[in-house]
Write a protein that holds these residues in place. Structure first.
Motif: not given
Length: 404
Positions: A86-95
């Motif tokens: 919900r905040g950042c797709g790239s950050t979620s994907w990496v996590t």
């Protein structure tokens, strides 16, 4: 068929811990949103995001408790990934990818796990399952070389997990598996120039004649059918079905991206007109009302499919049962359906919001690009998943891919 939103054996304590972790993720969402442009521009997740997720304990959700991890279930992992997206797709994907690589690592022998986490319990792992390397057998292990793309999270990891074919002296394939290599022995080649998920730094890993001891190898074929020997078979999480896990985790960011798009469109609709019409705001237009209703329903459907698959994965693992081929085919279909529904919802919302969705200043265009890119991941591939499931229903099995 009844759709199970949580596994039958889940307890109030399980749900309380899940709510706590999702709450921790929610608290960092504003930070991730503020840094979303910087993450894209840098083509890697900014360190402020990584530090915040680490501090919240969200890199530990798949790590064994033996190494200070939380060892949660897959429903929890889905919800944390969704919330971060919900905040950042790239950050979620990496996590998401680094967390599932912690789960993969727990399938290795105890010595390999000690190699990774014994000296640094917070060590993170990036991985590529594709067997694009080579191995030359030597005393005690193999000399490994190769190139592996696309390694999401490699910019923030201390270890790499890569796919590898094993061959005999005549070059015949003996097994296909995975090895663990310290990132200090890996060169990262900057190859990730893409339209969406730009901030994932999913670059190419390069290894040239690096020694890998035998205990850092596991058979992928054995893992796919649940035949690998676990170092700690009492740990239910790591008894989960391999390919359903590898595919389903990728749906988490899609759920969050779709929810973020819906929230944005609903928030902005009372303040936006529809050009060249008599509608004073989008709220009064049936076209927008219908689009929002349809998109919200698709997002609900995406969650239902993903949560059913998670419930089946978690419950089978808790019971010590490995799902048969047909059940695994349905789990893969559920993943494909979840991703497809989320992607279609975003498309509807972009159209309803209007052409300004594609302004560089609008988060919608980034959400759209991230979804369109991530939903093409080969392990998800909705069309292949549909073919596998349809064939399984008709009694045809194992002729499309080994990844079921």
């Amino acid at each position: 068929m009844t759709i199970i939103l949580d596994r039958p054996g889940a307890t109030d304590a399980d749900r309380d811990r899940r709510a706590d972790l999702v709450g921790r993720a929610a608290k960092v969402v504003p930070l991730l949103a503020r840094n979303a442009v910087a993450t894209e521009d840098a083509r890697r997740v900014v360190e402020e995001n990584i530090a915040a997720i680490e501090e919240a304990g969200l890199f530990s959700i798949m790590r064994p408790e033996r190494f200070g991890g939380l060892q949660t279930d897959f429903r929890t992992k889905l919800e944390v990934s969704r919330e971060l997206a919900r905040g950042c797709g790239s950050t979620s994907w990496v996590t998401t990818l680094m967390n599932v690589c912690s789960w993969f690592t727990a399938l290795w022998p105890e010595q390999a796990q000690q190699d990774v986490w014994g000296g640094d319990p917070n060590a993170r792992i990036a991985g590529v399952l594709a067997p694009t390397g080579t191995a030359r057998e030597v005393d005690g292990g193999w000399m490994v070389s190769g190139r592996w793309g696309w390694a999401s999270g490699s910019a923030h990891s201390q270890w790499a997990l890569v796919g590898l074919p094993l061959t005999d002296a005549d070059g015949a394939l003996v097994d296909q598996g995975m090895v663990l290599i310290p990132m200090a022995d890996v060169t990262i080649e900057d190859t990730w120039f893409v339209a969406g998920m730009r901030g994932t730094a999913s670059n190419t890993l390069v290894v040239d004649e690096v020694f890998v001891p035998r205990h850092r190898y596991v058979s992928l074929g054995a893992a796919i059918v649940g035949a690998n020997e676990l170092a700690h078979p009492d740990e239910a999480l790591y008894r989960s079905a391999f390919i359903p896990v590898a595919a389903l985790v990728l749906a988490g960011p899609q759920l969050g991206l779709a929810q973020a798009a819906l929230d944005l469109v609903v928030e902005k609709a009372p303040k936006r007109t529809i050009s060249y019409t008599f509608y004073e705001t989008q709220v009064g237009a049936p076209t927008v009302q219908l689009a929002v209703g349809r998109a919200a329903s698709l997002i609900d459907s995406a969650h239902l499919h993903a949560y059913r698959a998670a419930a089946e994965i978690d419950e089978a693992a808790a019971r010590g049962e490995y799902p048969d081929y047909d059940v695994r085919a349905r789990m893969r279909m559920d993943t494909g359906a979840a991703v497809t529904h989320a992607r279609e919802a975003i498309r509807l919302l972009v159209s309803a919001h209007g052409a300004s969705s594609f302004a560089e200043a609008s988060p919608l265009q980034r959400i759209w690009r991230d979804s369109e890119t991530a939903s093409r991941h080969a392990v998800v591939n909705p069309e292949i998943s549909q073919e596998i499931y349809g064939k399984a229903l008709l009694g045809v099995r194992g002729d499309v891919t080994a990844l079921v």
